[in-house]
Write a protein that holds these residues in place. Structure first.
Motif, PDB file in Angstrom:
ATOM      1  N   VAL A  70       0.922  -1.273  -0.069  1.00 18.96           N
ATOM      2  CA  VAL A  70       0.213  -0.171   0.041  1.00 18.96           C
ATOM      3  C   VAL A  70       0.892   1.226   0.242  1.00 18.96           C
ATOM      4  CG1 VAL A  70      -1.809  -1.212   0.961  1.00 18.96           C
ATOM      5  CG2 VAL A  70      -0.236  -0.060   2.512  1.00 18.96           C
ATOM      6  N   ALA A  71       2.254   1.239   0.508  1.00 19.14           N
ATOM      7  CA  ALA A  71       2.846   2.191   0.712  1.00 19.14           C
ATOM      8  C   ALA A  71       3.455   2.672  -0.555  1.00 19.14           C
ATOM      9  CB  ALA A  71       3.976   2.272   1.606  1.00 19.14           C
ATOM     10  N   CYS A  72       3.375   1.780  -1.629  1.00 22.26           N
ATOM     11  CA  CYS A  72       3.906   2.001  -3.049  1.00 22.26           C
ATOM     12  C   CYS A  72       2.877   2.830  -3.940  1.00 22.26           C
ATOM     13  CB  CYS A  72       4.688   0.923  -3.607  1.00 22.26           C
ATOM     14  SG  CYS A  72       5.967   0.323  -2.503  1.00 22.26           S
ATOM     15  N   PHE A  73       1.601   2.853  -3.433  1.00 23.47           N
ATOM     16  CA  PHE A  73       0.745   3.438  -4.289  1.00 23.47           C
ATOM     17  C   PHE A  73       1.025   5.130  -4.107  1.00 23.47           C
ATOM     18  CE2 PHE A  73      -1.703  -0.713  -4.287  1.00 23.47           C
ATOM     19  CZ  PHE A  73      -2.138  -0.512  -5.573  1.00 23.47           C
ATOM     20  N   ASN A  74       0.642   5.670  -5.060  1.00 23.29           N
ATOM     21  CA  ASN A  74       0.593   7.077  -5.104  1.00 23.29           C
ATOM     22  C   ASN A  74      -0.825   7.776  -5.088  1.00 23.29           C
ATOM     23  OD1 ASN A  74       1.965   9.808  -5.410  1.00 23.29           O
ATOM     24  ND2 ASN A  74       1.132  10.000  -7.434  1.00 23.29           N
ATOM     25  N   ARG A  75      -1.455   7.348  -4.511  1.00 19.21           N
ATOM     26  CA  ARG A  75      -2.897   7.888  -4.104  1.00 19.21           C
ATOM     27  C   ARG A  75      -3.177   7.957  -2.783  1.00 19.21           C
ATOM     28  NH1 ARG A  75      -5.982   5.400  -8.322  1.00 19.21           N
ATOM     29  NH2 ARG A  75      -7.524   6.892  -7.366  1.00 19.21           N
ATOM     30  N   GLU A  76      -4.347   8.821  -2.469  1.00 17.19           N
ATOM     31  CA  GLU A  76      -4.759   9.231  -1.225  1.00 17.19           C
ATOM     32  C   GLU A  76      -6.173   8.963  -1.065  1.00 17.19           C
ATOM     33  OE1 GLU A  76      -3.873  13.306  -1.050  1.00 17.19           O
ATOM     34  OE2 GLU A  76      -1.920  13.046  -0.402  1.00 17.19           O
ATOM     35  N   ILE A  77      -6.897   8.716  -0.113  1.00 12.43           N
ATOM     36  CA  ILE A  77      -8.208   8.446   0.336  1.00 12.43           C
ATOM     37  C   ILE A  77      -8.577   9.607   1.305  1.00 12.43           C
ATOM     38  CG2 ILE A  77     -10.025   6.868   1.203  1.00 12.43           C
ATOM     39  CD1 ILE A  77      -8.415   4.811   0.144  1.00 12.43           C
ATOM     40  N   ASN A  78      -9.614  10.594   1.206  1.00  9.32           N
ATOM     41  CA  ASN A  78      -9.758  11.552   1.954  1.00  9.32           C
ATOM     42  C   ASN A  78      -8.686  12.532   2.373  1.00  9.32           C
ATOM     43  OD1 ASN A  78     -12.526  10.867   2.041  1.00  9.32           O
ATOM     44  ND2 ASN A  78     -12.240   9.324   3.376  1.00  9.32           N
TER      45      ASN A  78
ATOM     46  N   LEU B 210     -12.665   3.277  -4.847  1.00 16.63           N
ATOM     47  CA  LEU B 210     -11.613   3.687  -5.537  1.00 16.63           C
ATOM     48  C   LEU B 210     -10.799   2.625  -6.039  1.00 16.63           C
ATOM     49  CD1 LEU B 210      -9.780   6.073  -5.805  1.00 16.63           C
ATOM     50  CD2 LEU B 210      -8.474   5.281  -3.990  1.00 16.63           C
ATOM     51  N   SER B 211     -10.417   2.775  -7.404  1.00 13.79           N
ATOM     52  CA  SER B 211      -9.690   1.654  -7.973  1.00 13.79           C
ATOM     53  C   SER B 211      -8.165   1.767  -7.742  1.00 13.79           C
ATOM     54  CB  SER B 211     -10.037   1.637  -9.687  1.00 13.79           C
ATOM     55  OG  SER B 211      -9.205   0.839 -10.289  1.00 13.79           O
ATOM     56  N   LEU B 212      -7.524   0.521  -7.432  1.00 13.65           N
ATOM     57  CA  LEU B 212      -6.241   0.621  -7.037  1.00 13.65           C
ATOM     58  C   LEU B 212      -5.623  -0.352  -8.001  1.00 13.65           C
ATOM     59  CD1 LEU B 212      -6.385   0.769  -3.247  1.00 13.65           C
ATOM     60  CD2 LEU B 212      -5.977   2.700  -4.744  1.00 13.65           C
ATOM     61  N   SER B 213      -4.755  -0.200  -9.077  1.00 17.74           N
ATOM     62  CA  SER B 213      -4.219  -0.912  -9.914  1.00 17.74           C
ATOM     63  C   SER B 213      -2.594  -1.152  -9.773  1.00 17.74           C
ATOM     64  CB  SER B 213      -4.347  -0.543 -11.178  1.00 17.74           C
ATOM     65  OG  SER B 213      -3.604  -1.355 -11.954  1.00 17.74           O
ATOM     66  N   PRO B 214      -2.025  -2.332  -9.394  1.00 15.14           N
ATOM     67  CA  PRO B 214      -0.658  -2.490  -9.257  1.00 15.14           C
ATOM     68  C   PRO B 214       0.164  -2.558 -10.487  1.00 15.14           C
ATOM     69  CG  PRO B 214      -1.737  -4.255  -8.434  1.00 15.14           C
ATOM     70  CD  PRO B 214      -2.742  -3.412  -8.906  1.00 15.14           C
TER      71      PRO B 214
ATOM     72  N   SER C 155      -0.579  -0.485 -12.968  1.00 16.78           N
ATOM     73  CA  SER C 155      -0.570   0.934 -13.511  1.00 16.78           C
ATOM     74  C   SER C 155       0.874   1.045 -14.003  1.00 16.78           C
ATOM     75  CB  SER C 155      -0.629   1.803 -12.697  1.00 16.78           C
ATOM     76  OG  SER C 155      -0.412   3.190 -13.178  1.00 16.78           O
ATOM     77  N   LYS C 156       1.021   1.904 -15.484  1.00 18.08           N
ATOM     78  CA  LYS C 156       2.215   2.043 -16.043  1.00 18.08           C
ATOM     79  C   LYS C 156       2.744   3.322 -15.472  1.00 18.08           C
ATOM     80  CE  LYS C 156      -0.043   4.656 -19.757  1.00 18.08           C
ATOM     81  NZ  LYS C 156      -0.449   4.939 -21.209  1.00 18.08           N
TER      82      LYS C 156
ATOM     83  N   LYS D 209     -10.831  17.970 -10.407  1.00 21.08           N
ATOM     84  CA  LYS D 209      -9.833  17.496  -9.291  1.00 21.08           C
ATOM     85  C   LYS D 209      -8.764  17.155  -9.853  1.00 21.08           C
ATOM     86  CE  LYS D 209     -13.658  16.771  -5.808  1.00 21.08           C
ATOM     87  NZ  LYS D 209     -14.038  15.902  -4.709  1.00 21.08           N
ATOM     88  N   LEU D 210      -7.556  17.565  -9.139  1.00 19.41           N
ATOM     89  CA  LEU D 210      -6.194  16.838  -9.146  1.00 19.41           C
ATOM     90  C   LEU D 210      -6.128  15.686  -8.458  1.00 19.41           C
ATOM     91  CD1 LEU D 210      -3.729  17.833 -10.645  1.00 19.41           C
ATOM     92  CD2 LEU D 210      -2.665  18.605  -8.511  1.00 19.41           C
ATOM     93  N   VAL D 211      -5.939  14.644  -9.109  1.00 19.77           N
ATOM     94  CA  VAL D 211      -5.776  13.122  -8.550  1.00 19.77           C
ATOM     95  C   VAL D 211      -4.530  12.582  -8.662  1.00 19.77           C
ATOM     96  CG1 VAL D 211      -7.030  10.921  -8.433  1.00 19.77           C
ATOM     97  CG2 VAL D 211      -8.202  13.036  -8.847  1.00 19.77           C
ATOM     98  N   LYS D 212      -4.120  12.155  -7.334  1.00 15.90           N
ATOM     99  CA  LYS D 212      -2.753  11.438  -7.766  1.00 15.90           C
ATOM    100  C   LYS D 212      -3.049  10.129  -8.210  1.00 15.90           C
ATOM    101  CE  LYS D 212      -0.098  13.540  -3.888  1.00 15.90           C
ATOM    102  NZ  LYS D 212       0.512  13.484  -2.469  1.00 15.90           N
ATOM    103  N   ARG D 213      -2.032   9.300  -8.906  1.00 14.24           N
ATOM    104  CA  ARG D 213      -2.061   8.109  -9.388  1.00 14.24           C
ATOM    105  C   ARG D 213      -0.546   7.363  -9.613  1.00 14.24           C
ATOM    106  NH1 ARG D 213      -3.298   9.143 -15.963  1.00 14.24           N
ATOM    107  NH2 ARG D 213      -1.354  10.311 -16.426  1.00 14.24           N
ATOM    108  N   GLY D 214      -0.831   5.977  -9.799  1.00 19.13           N
ATOM    109  CA  GLY D 214       0.498   5.418  -9.987  1.00 19.13           C
ATOM    110  C   GLY D 214       0.814   4.208  -8.892  1.00 19.13           C
ATOM    111  N   PHE D 215       1.925   3.340  -9.326  1.00 20.59           N
ATOM    112  CA  PHE D 215       2.232   2.659  -8.242  1.00 20.59           C
ATOM    113  C   PHE D 215       3.702   2.112  -8.559  1.00 20.59           C
ATOM    114  CE2 PHE D 215       2.999  -1.920  -6.928  1.00 20.59           C
ATOM    115  CZ  PHE D 215       2.756  -2.089  -5.792  1.00 20.59           C
ATOM    116  N   ASP D 216       4.525   2.468  -7.573  1.00 22.12           N
ATOM    117  CA  ASP D 216       6.196   2.420  -8.163  1.00 22.12           C
ATOM    118  C   ASP D 216       6.498   0.635  -7.733  1.00 22.12           C
ATOM    119  OD1 ASP D 216       8.727   2.278  -7.957  1.00 22.12           O
ATOM    120  OD2 ASP D 216       8.686   4.309  -7.251  1.00 22.12           O
TER     121      ASP D 216
END
Length: 342
Positions: A105-113, A219-223, A225-226, A237-244
């Motif tokens: 989960v720490a490798c997702f560049n996403r936020e919830i609330n 929320l969709s969380l895709s590991p 993700s490119k 809205k400005l939304v963060k995305r990505g998985f490292d």
């Protein structure tokens, strides 16, 4: 440590239910009884039933289309050397899984609330398995294949003689088969290794089913993700995305090493395996500069992974494409089994 992350597909289509995959993961329990059975578990619960896993994963696919993955499979396969550090394979790997999913989960560049994703924001179930069988991609099967092909040809010839379609000496053909069985380069307990044969030794590994949607089913969380890390405007809205992925594989090694006191050799490090693809000269240079004992261990590990290392260069001038091409085939198999999209 080899880790794969894959969306579950049936042919060209994504699985619409986790039922088939969960049934596949129950295969070991069909031959185990009572205390030896392995149950599904998640971050906080043990002994979760297969029925509950299917119900929970299938019920967490809100607004996902048929052309989108409903869940991902993460397979974690420690090496035999890593497994030796464990005191109890099942319990230790269960503990490691729970730490590994925090790394995930720490490798997702996403936020919830407005907050980074936490372990409580995902829905996953995991299961420990202790058996493996040889597959067509294993080096033992690939290198035994010429012998297997010749044996099948001889067996076919024997059948044609037995049916009266042709004449010939069956005993001579049977002797040739026995000779080929004995000469095949990879044997286990005195028998030629074939596809489907159970591997000996400790084969403990982890299967994880993780929902594509977050625990709230919104929320969709895709590991897969490119994107590693980016921001995009969505509905104003400005939304963060990505998985490292690189960060995840690196964290998974550090977590294992820290948890079990494992000293990882250079050739076992994800960063080094990736360096081999990007910069083979640097990879070989670093390998040759290892202390003598670590270099010896590195060569042993490389041989066991199927790399033909008889011609490792001894000077920087010899770090040429000829060596690279000789080694690349063996290393690529290992790299592909430990990452997505390198």
């Amino acid at each position: 440590m080899y880790i794969t992350i894959t969306p579950q597909k049936l042919g060209d289509n994504y699985s619409q239910s986790a039922a088939d995959f969960v049934e596949y993961l129950e295969k070991e329990n069909l031959i185990l009884e009572g205390e030896n059975e392995e149950f599904f578990f998640n971050q906080y619960e043990d002994k979760i039933s297969a029925k509950e896993v299917v119900r929970d994963i299938d019920g967490n696919t809100g607004k996902l289309k048929k052309i989108e993955p409903k869940f991902y499979s993460i397979t974690v396969s420690p090496s035999k050397y890593e497994l030796k550090r464990l005191q109890n394979s099942s319990e230790d790997l269960k503990r490691y899984t729970r730490e590994l999913m925090k790394d995930y989960v720490a490798c997702f560049n996403r936020e919830i609330n407005g907050k980074p994703i936490s372990i409580d924001d995902i829905k996953y179930y995991a299961k420990i398995e202790h058996q493996r069988t040889f597959k067509g991609s294993d080096i033992q099967i690939r290198e035994n294949q010429p012998f297997a092909t010749k044996i099948m040809e001889l067996q076919k010839e024997i059948r044609t003689i037995q049916s009266g379609e042709k004449e010939g000496g069956i005993k001579d053909l049977e002797k040739q088969i026995v000779k080929l069985e004995r000469e095949a380069p990879h044997q286990q307990n005195g028998k030629r290794i074939v596809r489907g044969m159970q591997k000996e030794g400790n084969q403990s590994h982890i299967h994880i089913i993780v929902s594509r949607k977050d625990a709230s089913n919104s929320l969709s969380l895709s590991p897969g993700s490119k994107y590693k890390s980016s921001e995009v405007m969505m509905k104003g809205k400005l939304v963060k995305r990505g998985f490292d992925r690189d960060q995840f594989f690196t964290k998974s090694e550090k977590t294992f090493d820290g948890t079990f006191g494992y000293k990882r050799n250079y050739v076992e490090i994800y960063r080094a395996r990736k360096e081999f693809i990007k910069n083979p000269n640097f990879y070989f240079s670093a390998l040759l500069q290892l202390p003598t004992n670590e270099k010896a261990i590195a060569f042993k590990l490389m041989r066991e992974s199927g790399m033909p290392i008889q011609s490792i260069p001894t000077s920087s001038a010899q770090l040429a494409l000829k060596v690279f091409n000789r080694l690349r085939r063996g290393v690529e198999v290992a790299i592909k089994s430990s990452s997505i999209g390198i």
